[in-house]
Design a protein around this motif. Sequence first.
Motif, mmCIF file in Angstrom:
data_model
loop_
_atom_site.group_PDB
_atom_site.id
_atom_site.type_symbol
_atom_site.label_atom_id
_atom_site.label_comp_id
_atom_site.label_asym_id
_atom_site.label_seq_id
_atom_site.Cartn_x
_atom_site.Cartn_y
_atom_site.Cartn_z
ATOM 1 N N LEU A 183 -11.758 14.739 -10.753
ATOM 2 C CA LEU A 183 -13.280 15.059 -11.072
ATOM 3 C C LEU A 183 -14.305 14.591 -10.515
ATOM 4 N N PHE A 184 -14.351 13.788 -9.397
ATOM 5 C CA PHE A 184 -15.235 13.047 -8.882
ATOM 6 C C PHE A 184 -15.104 13.095 -7.189
ATOM 7 N N THR A 185 -13.935 13.382 -6.795
ATOM 8 C CA THR A 185 -13.687 13.224 -5.199
ATOM 9 C C THR A 185 -13.709 14.732 -4.585
ATOM 10 N N PRO A 186 -14.794 14.874 -3.793
ATOM 11 C CA PRO A 186 -14.807 16.254 -3.290
ATOM 12 C C PRO A 186 -13.583 16.413 -2.014
ATOM 13 N N MET A 187 -13.571 17.262 -1.512
ATOM 14 C CA MET A 187 -12.433 17.499 -0.385
ATOM 15 C C MET A 187 -12.565 16.373 0.729
ATOM 16 N N LEU A 188 -11.309 15.958 1.022
ATOM 17 C CA LEU A 188 -11.295 14.766 2.004
ATOM 18 C C LEU A 188 -11.361 15.462 3.436
ATOM 19 N N VAL A 190 5.692 18.486 -5.903
ATOM 20 C CA VAL A 190 6.374 17.695 -4.716
ATOM 21 C C VAL A 190 5.809 16.361 -4.800
ATOM 22 N N GLN A 191 5.760 15.717 -3.550
ATOM 23 C CA GLN A 191 5.597 14.044 -3.872
ATOM 24 C C GLN A 191 4.246 13.809 -4.466
ATOM 25 N N GLU A 192 3.096 14.556 -3.932
ATOM 26 C CA GLU A 192 1.744 13.998 -4.473
ATOM 27 C C GLU A 192 1.638 14.332 -6.203
ATOM 28 N N GLU A 193 2.196 15.629 -6.431
ATOM 29 C CA GLU A 193 2.099 16.021 -7.711
ATOM 30 C C GLU A 193 2.974 15.095 -8.581
ATOM 31 N N MET A 227 -3.695 10.337 1.642
ATOM 32 C CA MET A 227 -3.855 10.748 2.924
ATOM 33 C C MET A 227 -3.492 12.319 3.427
ATOM 34 N N ASP A 228 -4.456 12.976 3.600
ATOM 35 C CA ASP A 228 -3.926 14.358 3.856
ATOM 36 C C ASP A 228 -3.512 14.546 5.400
ATOM 37 N N ALA A 229 -2.358 15.278 5.453
ATOM 38 C CA ALA A 229 -1.763 15.731 6.884
ATOM 39 C C ALA A 229 -2.586 17.028 7.310
ATOM 40 N N LEU A 230 -2.219 17.576 8.656
ATOM 41 C CA LEU A 230 -2.556 18.703 8.815
ATOM 42 C C LEU A 230 -1.506 19.671 8.702
ATOM 43 N N LEU A 252 0.857 -1.182 -0.192
ATOM 44 C CA LEU A 252 0.160 -0.003 -0.091
ATOM 45 C C LEU A 252 0.906 1.200 0.105
ATOM 46 N N GLN A 253 0.894 2.102 -1.099
ATOM 47 C CA GLN A 253 1.606 3.078 -1.416
ATOM 48 C C GLN A 253 1.015 4.649 -0.770
ATOM 49 N N ALA A 254 1.725 5.382 0.221
ATOM 50 C CA ALA A 254 1.132 6.601 0.671
ATOM 51 C C ALA A 254 1.447 7.583 -0.371
ATOM 52 N N ASP A 255 0.237 8.330 -0.319
ATOM 53 C CA ASP A 255 0.236 9.702 -1.457
ATOM 54 C C ASP A 255 0.087 10.873 -0.146
ATOM 55 N N PHE A 256 1.254 11.440 -0.066
ATOM 56 C CA PHE A 256 0.928 12.591 0.926
ATOM 57 C C PHE A 256 0.220 13.628 0.395
ATOM 58 N N ALA A 257 -1.266 13.758 0.475
ATOM 59 C CA ALA A 257 -1.953 14.295 -0.240
ATOM 60 C C ALA A 257 -2.265 15.762 0.516
ATOM 61 N N ASN A 258 -2.856 16.562 -0.449
ATOM 62 C CA ASN A 258 -3.708 17.796 -0.034
ATOM 63 C C ASN A 258 -5.233 17.424 0.140
ATOM 64 N N LYS A 259 -5.953 17.863 0.937
ATOM 65 C CA LYS A 259 -7.241 17.482 1.159
ATOM 66 C C LYS A 259 -7.940 17.661 -0.196
ATOM 67 N N PHE A 260 -7.693 18.428 -0.805
ATOM 68 C CA PHE A 260 -8.333 18.465 -2.474
ATOM 69 C C PHE A 260 -7.080 17.362 -3.295
ATOM 70 N N VAL A 261 -7.545 16.104 -3.390
ATOM 71 C CA VAL A 261 -6.504 15.399 -4.007
ATOM 72 C C VAL A 261 -5.861 15.661 -5.269
ATOM 73 N N GLY A 262 -4.759 15.648 -5.189
ATOM 74 C CA GLY A 262 -3.903 16.284 -6.432
ATOM 75 C C GLY A 262 -3.171 17.253 -6.381
#
Length: 528
Positions: free
Chosen positions: A297-302, A280-283, A351-354, A261-271
């Motif tokens: 396209l179809f994922t509202p804010m986490l 950086v890592q996510e982009e 997964m978005d961090a604070l 399982l690979q982590a994406d250090f995400a923004n709460k708006f994915v991508g």
Amino acid sequence: MKPTTSATDEYKNIDKSELRCAPDCYRVQLPPLQPSGDHKILFRVPAEGWSDTLVHPYPNTFKDRWDENYVYMPCSNSNIIASQHGPPVSRWKQIEDVLQQGIPGMFELEEAILSYNQHYANRWTFDSLREFFLQPIPLLKQGRRSKLTMSQQQAACLLANAFFCTFPKRNARIKSGTLPDINFSNLYSRSGDPSRKIEKLKCIVNYFERIRNKMPTGILTFTRHVLDEGAAPIWHRCNLNLADLHVSSEGNIEDDGVGMLQADFANKFVGGGVLGHGLVQEEIRFVICPEMILSRLFTPMLKDNEVLFMTGCERFNDYTGYSDSFEYAGDYVDRTQRDAWGRKCTEVVAMDALHFRTSESQFEESKIVRELNKAYCAFQGTEFTSNLPAVCTGNWGCGAFKGDKHLKALIQIMAATMAGRQVCYFTFGDETLQKELVQIHGMLCKNYITVKELYKLISEYSHRVINKKQKYWEANIQTLFEYIANTLGEPLTTRAGSSFEYSADNFESQGSDTSMHYDWEDFKASTP
């Protein structure tokens, strides 16, 4: 929480090859692929199961929906343009007319796109592509577990629409603030560093060139996973011993985490800033695997109790560098095997961090619990719940988001423990962190420290940080790792080498030396 006898006790190393990886680790097979109330499939599932042939969209004709529960599609009958000289006209008909004409060069393409985006004529500058899609696509709405499965061919059509900026109401973050932009207009503009956008466009163009020459036949699944209220562990009561750990300063998640399982250090708006300046890592992960961009396209804010799993996304591009030094490095052939549903055995979790305004605020108990719960949500299984692959991760939220590397590493180990996963941790060239994390994990395992006892150690350290008048990273303030080592009665030392691994059941003595202090620069990472 008493230390065991001596530092000379011998324990066995765990090698990276001993980490569980998909699909071999699963003891059961995937169930048959079929739609359900919370799982929408955008193609007709072949009766004989997945094979290396193109699947057919379902339904065969377009089903029009224009409301807040579905993606606003460019081909909808409700997608109209007001006319000064008569009734409203179909925007999709205008798009078809324009894109079916010959477009000999870049300037003609710009004129074509602006012809059906006249409101943005004075704001956009850009280039290239076309296509269309069939049925309404449900949003993976906040607060609900839901899945969306589609073919790679369908994903290609949707990405072509994003490239041509045809999606209505999606040229910027929508008014409700829950959906990110998806049209590529910002990527075409001159704002920010143009060299970054040029390198991204090289990746995008290579993707389209690849699928133009040979359309991929696989399947993709996007899963919004929600940690229900009351489902999170009560961290100060969790009595499990810590998960096995492999930690290295060399390697990266996408190359060395195959089958995990690979982590994406995400923004709460994915991508994050993938369609803008960010790199950086996510982009980077999204531009080397462009099908991931479609999640926007179809994922509202986490929300705080939500993550997004992206399963089966293929890698099309190679790269070098990071941020300003990032460069497209040519085509990449992804040889990852497929599962029974026809998906690449690549599972990435956003997964978005604070984002902390002050570095010490992350040591407040509510912030620690939020990050623990977010990581636990990310590390849970969706289709399988036992014998899960290891999680491959690193310095989550430790760059611009001001996370402390020591704290975030321990949080992820605790969350993985409760989710039943081993941990493969890359420090991205930070040899000091790699050496210290090896030692701290070894000390904790040697002393049989459980999750609840580690939570108590972190809480004790946090109280000291919050009660200090001076900043906690000043030279006379202990780091979290130093505090834990001193509490366990062992010094924190360094050793040469780039990779050490220890199991939760076994530990090899590290020897002794003087403990060290660092200033804040040592705890920054090149990640969100």
